[in-house]
Enzyme design. Structure first.
Site, PDB file in Angstrom:
ATOM      1  N   SER A   3       0.847  -1.189   0.000  1.00 53.76           N
ATOM      2  CA  SER A   3       0.000   0.000   0.000  1.00 53.76           C
ATOM      3  C   SER A   3       0.882   1.238   0.000  1.00 53.76           C
ATOM      4  O   SER A   3       2.026   1.196   0.456  1.00 53.76           O
ATOM      5  CB  SER A   3      -0.903   0.011   1.235  1.00 53.76           C
ATOM      6  OG  SER A   3      -1.688   1.189   1.283  1.00 53.76           O
ATOM      7  N   TYR A  40      -1.978  -0.550  10.547  1.00 52.70           N
ATOM      8  CA  TYR A  40      -1.990  -0.911   9.128  1.00 52.70           C
ATOM      9  C   TYR A  40      -0.736  -0.371   8.437  1.00 52.70           C
ATOM     10  O   TYR A  40      -0.068  -1.089   7.682  1.00 52.70           O
ATOM     11  CB  TYR A  40      -3.245  -0.346   8.474  1.00 52.70           C
ATOM     12  CG  TYR A  40      -3.364  -0.630   6.998  1.00 52.70           C
ATOM     13  CD1 TYR A  40      -3.879  -1.838   6.536  1.00 52.70           C
ATOM     14  CD2 TYR A  40      -2.959   0.311   6.048  1.00 52.70           C
ATOM     15  CE1 TYR A  40      -4.001  -2.105   5.179  1.00 52.70           C
ATOM     16  CE2 TYR A  40      -3.072   0.053   4.689  1.00 52.70           C
ATOM     17  CZ  TYR A  40      -3.590  -1.148   4.253  1.00 52.70           C
ATOM     18  OH  TYR A  40      -3.695  -1.404   2.915  1.00 52.70           O
TER      19      TYR A  40
END
Length: 271
Positions: free
Chosen positions: A143, A157
């Site tokens: 990501s 995350y």
């Protein structure tokens, strides 16, 4: 460039919907037999049926990637059923948004287990079989959140994805002489069912305005990047992550970006 994945056996985790579903579908369209490895059997079966309806090959394996034993069972199933393994794509991830001040151990554990530790488990369990493949491919959906940008309530995350990028580089170095490449893709804003459930259409349009290309990405945008990295043509690429974000991480300020586009729009329409 024609990518030929005929007779390749490819695992795609988290492929019941969203980016994973797109990867599974595109890989099957290019000849791979895809193992749809997902926690929810119902959505995974839909992916399998979609692939088969278009003449592709796919099988479902239900598993929770947050548990090492499930990873062992997945690899064991693939080898017993197909006798080989060529491509491993770890796309499954969890994203429980929570402020750092109230982040629980259970939320942290599941995020690190699924997003990061499963990368170790999948690589370790599949390594003996990837060594026997004509060329092995290990791929990860990372990501831009963590490695390049951050958002509030995503410290766990962001840490998992930053750690994943470090794993990609280190694993690539260790496995290079085994004829196995290790790479990843860093998605930006991709319009998935999960994102659609969190934002209204108006909200999605507002997000698109902050992206230089002016639109949210599609699952296929990530899938085609993965397809290249899985191909024989990418044999000299390893330890890398490819950013696929429509340019969203380029501007220093979204506000200045909007002002720039507006001023140029006015210039181009004068007279």
């Amino acid at each position: 460039m024609k990518v030929e994945l005929k007779n390749k056996i490819a695992i795609v985790t988290g492929s019941g919907q969203g980016i994973g579903e797109g990867i599974a579908r595109i890989f099957a369209e290019n000849g791979a037999h895809v193992i749809v490895a997902t926690r929810t059997a119902e959505s995974g079966q839909k992916t399998v049926e979609t692939i088969k309806s278009k003449g592709g090959m796919a099988s479902l394996f239900q598993c929770d990637l947050g548990e090492r034993q499930a990873v062992k069972q997945l690899i064991s199933y693939v080898i017993k059923t197909f006798g080989r393994l060529d491509i491993v794509i770890h796309n499954a991830a969890v994203y429980p948004m929570e402020p750092l001040s109230t982040l629980s151990d259970s939320q942290l554990d599941i995020t690190l287990n699924v997003n990061l530790k499963a990368a170790f488990w999948l690589t370790q369990e599949s390594l003996p079989y990837l060594k026997n493949a004509p060329y092995g491919r290990i791929l990860f959906t990372s990501s831009v959140t963590g490695p390049r940008v951050v958002m509030p309530n995503t410290s766990h995350y962001a840490a998992s994805k930053s750690g994943l990028n470090g794993f990609i580089r280190s694993a690539a170095l260790e496995l290079a002489r085994e004829n196995i490449t290790v790479n990843g893709v860093e998605p930006g804003y991709i319009l998935t069912p999960a994102m659609a459930s969190l934002t209204s259409e108006e909200g999605q349009q507002d997000m698109a305005k902050q992206i230089p290309l002016g639109c949210l990405g599609k699952a296929e945008d990530i899938a085609y990047a993965m397809l290249y990295l899985a191909s024989e043509q990418a044999r000299y690429v390893t330890g890398q992550t490819l950013v696929v974000d429509g340019g969203s991480t380029l501007p220093e300020s979204p506000v200045l970006l909007e002002e720039f586009y507006q001023s140029n729009l006015l210039k181009n329409t004068v007279g």
